[in-house]
Write a protein that holds these residues in place. Structure first.
Motif, PDB file in Angstrom:
ATOM      1  N   PHE A 154      -2.784  -7.198   2.257  1.00 37.58           N
ATOM      2  CA  PHE A 154      -1.822  -6.931   1.406  1.00 37.58           C
ATOM      3  C   PHE A 154      -1.539  -8.261   0.652  1.00 37.58           C
ATOM      4  O   PHE A 154      -1.211  -9.411   1.270  1.00 37.58           O
ATOM      5  CB  PHE A 154      -0.459  -6.366   2.034  1.00 37.58           C
ATOM      6  CG  PHE A 154       0.446  -5.984   1.136  1.00 37.58           C
ATOM      7  CD1 PHE A 154       0.391  -5.708  -0.155  1.00 37.58           C
ATOM      8  CD2 PHE A 154       1.912  -5.616   1.596  1.00 37.58           C
ATOM      9  CE1 PHE A 154       1.597  -5.210  -1.085  1.00 37.58           C
ATOM     10  CE2 PHE A 154       2.888  -5.468   0.746  1.00 37.58           C
ATOM     11  CZ  PHE A 154       2.756  -5.001  -0.379  1.00 37.58           C
ATOM     12  N   VAL A 155      -1.491  -8.197  -0.571  1.00 40.91           N
ATOM     13  CA  VAL A 155      -1.021  -9.442  -1.449  1.00 40.91           C
ATOM     14  C   VAL A 155       0.041  -9.022  -2.434  1.00 40.91           C
ATOM     15  O   VAL A 155      -0.314  -7.904  -3.206  1.00 40.91           O
ATOM     16  CB  VAL A 155      -2.253  -9.933  -2.267  1.00 40.91           C
ATOM     17  CG1 VAL A 155      -1.900 -10.934  -3.294  1.00 40.91           C
ATOM     18  CG2 VAL A 155      -3.056 -10.682  -1.341  1.00 40.91           C
ATOM     19  N   GLU A 156       1.191  -9.440  -2.253  1.00 44.80           N
ATOM     20  CA  GLU A 156       2.349  -9.211  -3.248  1.00 44.80           C
ATOM     21  C   GLU A 156       2.693 -10.356  -3.769  1.00 44.80           C
ATOM     22  O   GLU A 156       2.626 -11.468  -3.281  1.00 44.80           O
ATOM     23  CB  GLU A 156       3.407  -8.644  -2.511  1.00 44.80           C
ATOM     24  CG  GLU A 156       4.612  -8.186  -3.096  1.00 44.80           C
ATOM     25  CD  GLU A 156       5.830  -7.428  -2.626  1.00 44.80           C
ATOM     26  OE1 GLU A 156       6.838  -6.943  -3.262  1.00 44.80           O
ATOM     27  OE2 GLU A 156       5.615  -7.061  -1.456  1.00 44.80           O
ATOM     28  N   HIS A 157       3.389 -10.417  -5.080  1.00 45.91           N
ATOM     29  CA  HIS A 157       3.993 -11.239  -5.670  1.00 45.91           C
ATOM     30  C   HIS A 157       5.238 -11.514  -5.145  1.00 45.91           C
ATOM     31  O   HIS A 157       6.436 -11.146  -5.547  1.00 45.91           O
ATOM     32  CB  HIS A 157       4.104 -11.044  -7.331  1.00 45.91           C
ATOM     33  CG  HIS A 157       2.774 -11.174  -8.052  1.00 45.91           C
ATOM     34  ND1 HIS A 157       2.650 -12.043  -8.929  1.00 45.91           N
ATOM     35  CD2 HIS A 157       1.695 -10.341  -8.221  1.00 45.91           C
ATOM     36  CE1 HIS A 157       1.493 -12.085  -9.611  1.00 45.91           C
ATOM     37  NE2 HIS A 157       0.978 -11.026  -9.040  1.00 45.91           N
ATOM     38  N   LEU A 158       5.328 -12.367  -4.039  1.00 45.73           N
ATOM     39  CA  LEU A 158       6.360 -12.544  -3.034  1.00 45.73           C
ATOM     40  C   LEU A 158       6.210 -14.077  -2.460  1.00 45.73           C
ATOM     41  O   LEU A 158       5.134 -14.215  -1.915  1.00 45.73           O
ATOM     42  CB  LEU A 158       6.664 -11.616  -2.152  1.00 45.73           C
ATOM     43  CG  LEU A 158       7.524 -11.260  -1.068  1.00 45.73           C
ATOM     44  CD1 LEU A 158       7.384 -10.091  -0.074  1.00 45.73           C
ATOM     45  CD2 LEU A 158       8.059 -12.300  -0.346  1.00 45.73           C
ATOM     46  N   GLY A 159       7.130 -14.711  -2.490  1.00 44.75           N
ATOM     47  CA  GLY A 159       7.011 -16.261  -1.960  1.00 44.75           C
ATOM     48  C   GLY A 159       5.798 -16.772  -2.409  1.00 44.75           C
ATOM     49  O   GLY A 159       5.380 -16.764  -3.681  1.00 44.75           O
ATOM     50  N   ARG A 160       5.052 -17.204  -1.455  1.00 45.97           N
ATOM     51  CA  ARG A 160       4.024 -18.138  -1.498  1.00 45.97           C
ATOM     52  C   ARG A 160       2.671 -17.402  -1.345  1.00 45.97           C
ATOM     53  O   ARG A 160       1.657 -17.944  -0.817  1.00 45.97           O
ATOM     54  CB  ARG A 160       4.033 -19.546  -0.824  1.00 45.97           C
ATOM     55  CG  ARG A 160       5.048 -20.421  -1.419  1.00 45.97           C
ATOM     56  CD  ARG A 160       4.891 -21.732  -0.849  1.00 45.97           C
ATOM     57  NE  ARG A 160       4.736 -21.777   0.566  1.00 45.97           N
ATOM     58  CZ  ARG A 160       3.753 -22.207   1.195  1.00 45.97           C
ATOM     59  NH1 ARG A 160       2.628 -22.861   0.686  1.00 45.97           N
ATOM     60  NH2 ARG A 160       3.479 -22.255   2.505  1.00 45.97           N
TER      61      ARG A 160
ATOM     62  N   TYR B  13      -2.256  -4.345  -4.011  1.00 44.53           N
ATOM     63  CA  TYR B  13      -1.622  -5.278  -4.887  1.00 44.53           C
ATOM     64  C   TYR B  13      -0.968  -4.426  -6.002  1.00 44.53           C
ATOM     65  O   TYR B  13      -1.386  -3.220  -6.181  1.00 44.53           O
ATOM     66  CB  TYR B  13      -2.650  -5.864  -5.262  1.00 44.53           C
ATOM     67  CG  TYR B  13      -2.481  -7.238  -6.508  1.00 44.53           C
ATOM     68  CD1 TYR B  13      -1.924  -8.165  -6.421  1.00 44.53           C
ATOM     69  CD2 TYR B  13      -2.588  -6.705  -7.837  1.00 44.53           C
ATOM     70  CE1 TYR B  13      -1.777  -9.186  -7.407  1.00 44.53           C
ATOM     71  CE2 TYR B  13      -2.087  -7.428  -8.744  1.00 44.53           C
ATOM     72  CZ  TYR B  13      -1.553  -8.887  -8.613  1.00 44.53           C
ATOM     73  OH  TYR B  13      -1.396  -9.545  -9.363  1.00 44.53           O
ATOM     74  N   PRO B  14       0.220  -4.742  -6.706  1.00 48.97           N
ATOM     75  CA  PRO B  14       0.752  -6.063  -6.439  1.00 48.97           C
ATOM     76  C   PRO B  14       1.989  -6.009  -5.725  1.00 48.97           C
ATOM     77  O   PRO B  14       2.841  -6.976  -5.735  1.00 48.97           O
ATOM     78  CB  PRO B  14       1.106  -6.402  -8.055  1.00 48.97           C
ATOM     79  CG  PRO B  14       1.439  -5.063  -8.534  1.00 48.97           C
ATOM     80  CD  PRO B  14       0.486  -4.141  -7.767  1.00 48.97           C
ATOM     81  N   GLY B  15       2.256  -5.136  -5.183  1.00 49.45           N
ATOM     82  CA  GLY B  15       3.498  -4.847  -4.137  1.00 49.45           C
ATOM     83  C   GLY B  15       3.312  -3.442  -3.572  1.00 49.45           C
ATOM     84  O   GLY B  15       2.417  -2.624  -4.077  1.00 49.45           O
ATOM     85  N   GLY B  16       4.343  -3.222  -2.497  1.00 51.91           N
ATOM     86  CA  GLY B  16       5.636  -3.916  -2.173  1.00 51.91           C
ATOM     87  C   GLY B  16       6.723  -3.557  -3.417  1.00 51.91           C
ATOM     88  O   GLY B  16       6.511  -2.982  -4.203  1.00 51.91           O
ATOM     89  N   ASN B  17       7.848  -4.284  -2.905  1.00 44.54           N
ATOM     90  CA  ASN B  17       9.127  -3.959  -3.616  1.00 44.54           C
ATOM     91  C   ASN B  17       8.892  -4.545  -5.094  1.00 44.54           C
ATOM     92  O   ASN B  17       9.311  -3.965  -5.943  1.00 44.54           O
ATOM     93  CB  ASN B  17      10.048  -4.765  -3.061  1.00 44.54           C
ATOM     94  CG  ASN B  17      10.540  -4.154  -1.653  1.00 44.54           C
ATOM     95  OD1 ASN B  17      10.121  -3.073  -1.317  1.00 44.54           O
ATOM     96  ND2 ASN B  17      11.389  -4.934  -0.811  1.00 44.54           N
ATOM     97  N   PHE B  18       7.981  -5.715  -5.200  1.00 40.74           N
ATOM     98  CA  PHE B  18       7.717  -6.173  -6.520  1.00 40.74           C
ATOM     99  C   PHE B  18       7.481  -5.303  -7.668  1.00 40.74           C
ATOM    100  O   PHE B  18       7.646  -5.331  -8.726  1.00 40.74           O
ATOM    101  CB  PHE B  18       6.823  -7.399  -6.373  1.00 40.74           C
ATOM    102  CG  PHE B  18       6.401  -7.835  -7.621  1.00 40.74           C
ATOM    103  CD1 PHE B  18       6.967  -8.694  -8.454  1.00 40.74           C
ATOM    104  CD2 PHE B  18       5.004  -7.515  -8.324  1.00 40.74           C
ATOM    105  CE1 PHE B  18       6.599  -9.319  -9.479  1.00 40.74           C
ATOM    106  CE2 PHE B  18       4.601  -8.135  -9.544  1.00 40.74           C
ATOM    107  CZ  PHE B  18       5.537  -9.161 -10.112  1.00 40.74           C
TER     108      PHE B  18
END
Length: 514
Positions: free
Chosen positions: A25-31, A68-73
């Motif tokens: 999983f890759v999310e726009h979250l942190g680093r 991708y891209p989330g997650g909560n994002f």
């Protein structure tokens, strides 16, 4: 020393592991994205800004699918912000993680990264602040060959060929009040149904996952699945479920037992999905997408803390540092997933880099493996094939598990926890892989495995992951403190294998066909 016996027969299988079971999983979250998989200017970055040191570790880890891209994002994401010339993309406030999103990495960059990493993309659509119209437009942008407004826009952006994304999530954790535009089960079911219809009209070849409960302890668990599937059953292929294991109570024995609650969660969701099918007199069987799972509890943050930090770009948040103890609980979760290969066809370790992740990086510097890296890599490497039923005789212990997620703190009793947790996977070439977790913190277990119906087997790789200090970690300065070592005490005589497992250890034995 404890003793355990295991009986396996090559003709008695649970199911075949789907390649998508080994996802991440890759999310726009942190680093995770910025400073994780993508860091232009890094000494190892390629011409697209992808960190090659991270790519090398990803290939070693062995994920097959990336969500991708989330997650909560995703519940507040306008996908159009992340396509087109990067210099013209809008900068947005991300309300999911109280960060600033520059949108310099988006859909097309992700597809290129997936190709570089040799993984399949799994895309989520925003069913929080948006709906079916934006979702079907994204499918058209990604998958239609050309000749329409959205597909020609992709081609104008420099990607002539379709991305051909086959697996899609209909939103994320829409049962959670923390989600942007959180919905009731009926409201979500209606919007997911209509989005699914239109997305499939654009591309009939795609598979779709509806949001199930984001935790077994959610107050709406059960009712949520029933209502959502009443709306979406005829339009989706999967129902999702999420779990994060914790050790808030600093009770190691209970922590290592917590993976058994994953088994219960899976069985319960299967029953709920099949009940909806039964009410319809339908032979259709929905599969499960366990598209968020991991150990996570130290770095959870509340909304007030996020607000105080302002709106940074790619802040170093949720960077859980994993211990040897965490790797053992994580390994138990791997075994649970394998042992439900008949119905769990998709699973995504959350997440891939820096954020509750097996891979850590230093901005501008190096990358290293966290302790949980190794059980996942072993599962992906040795877990492809037919998962066999195991008849296990092992001493047990009683446990209880504390889980605060939901509206109130909850304690779940876990009685009769076997000290030995095991999965067995038969490879198509005739080999056999055994994944063995010794949950006894003080005693070795002498395991006797009888494997019936196999051709002549011989011992291949045999690996052990353990450390005398269960709180030990891998760090930038000591990246190899915890790593697999040869498992010493293994003997094979015909169809009988004997192995001695050290206390609190994760073990893999791969038997090859002679």
């Amino acid at each position: 020393m404890r003793k355990a016996s295991v009986l396996i027969d090559c003709d008695f299988a649970i199911g075949h592991t789907d390649p998508r079971l080994f996802g991440a999983f890759v999310e726009h979250l942190g680093r995770c994205v910025y400073g994780g998989i993508y860091e232009p200017g890094h000494p190892t970055a390629d011409e697209k800004g992808f960190r090659k040191d991270v790519l090398a570790l990803v290939k070693e880890l062995g994920p097959t699918l990336i969500r991708y891209p989330g997650g909560n994002f995703v519940s507040g994401y306008n996908w159009e912000d992340g396509v087109g010339p990067p210099t013209t993309r809008p900068v947005r406030l991300d309300l999911a993680w109280f960060s600033t999103e520059p949108n310099s990495f988006g859909t097309n960059e992700f597809m290129d990264w997936c190709r570089a990493a040799a993984v399949e993309p799994m895309m989520a659509v925003n069913l929080g602040t948006r709906g079916g119209d934006a979702a079907r437009n994204l499918v058209e942008y990604c998958n239609h060959p050309g000749g329409t407004a959205w597909s020609d826009l992709r081609r104008a952006h420099g990607w002539d060929k379709p991305h051909d994304v086959k697996l899609w999530c209909l939103g994320n954790e829409m049962d959670g009040p923390w989600q942007m535009e959180h919905k009731s089960a009926a409201a979500y079911g209606a919007v997911a149904r209509e989005a699914a219809k239109m997305m499939r009209w654009v591309d009939p070849t795609i598979a779709l996952a509806a949001c199930g409960s984001s935790g077994r302890n959610m107050p709406t668990f059960g009712q949520w699945e029933d209502t959502v599937l009443e709306h979406t059953f005829d339009h989706v292929d999967y129902i999702s479920l999420h779990t994060y294991l914790n050790n808030y109570k600093q009770d190691t024995a209970s922590f290592l037992a917590s993976a058994d609650l994953m088994d219960s969660f899976i069985d319960e969701v299967v029953a709920l999905a099949d009940a909806v099918a039964a009410k319809r007199r339908s032979g259709k069987r929905l599969m499960l997408s366990f598209d968020e799972w991991n150990v996570w509890y130290r770095t959870r943050r509340n909304r007030a803390d996020r607000v105080k930090e302002g709106w940074p770009v790619a802040p170093p948040i949720l960077e859980e540092i994993y211990t040897m103890e965490d790797a053992l609980a994580f390994g138990g979760a791997c075994i649970s997933l394998l042992n439900h290969a008949d119905r769990v066809k998709v699973a995504c370790l959350a997440q891939l880099v820096n954020v509750i992740a097996p891979i850590m990086t230093e901005t501008g510097g190096g990358a290293w493996r966290q302790t949980i890296f190794f059980p996942f890599a072993h599962m992906s490497r040795f877990g492809r094939g037919r998962v066999l039923r195991t008849q296990v005789e092992s001493e047990t212990y009683d446990s209880s598990y504390y889980d605060p997620r939901g509206t109130q703190d909850q304690v779940f009793a876990i009685p009769n926890v076997p000290y030995l947790k095991i999965a067995a996977v038969a490879q198509d070439g005739g080999g056999l892989s055994l994944f063995l977790l010794n949950r006894d913190l003080k005693q070795e277990i002498e395991v006797s495995v009888t494997a019936r119906g196999f051709a002549l087997l011989s011992v291949g790789e045999r690996l052990e992951l353990r450390h005398d200090d269960l709180k030990a970690t891998n760090t930038r300065n000591a990246p190899g403190r915890i790593k697999p070592a040869p498992l010493q005490s293994v003997a094979l005589d015909g169809e009988r294998l004997q192995a001695t497992l050290k206390p609190a250890s994760w073990n893999v034995i791969h038997l090859t066909a002679s």
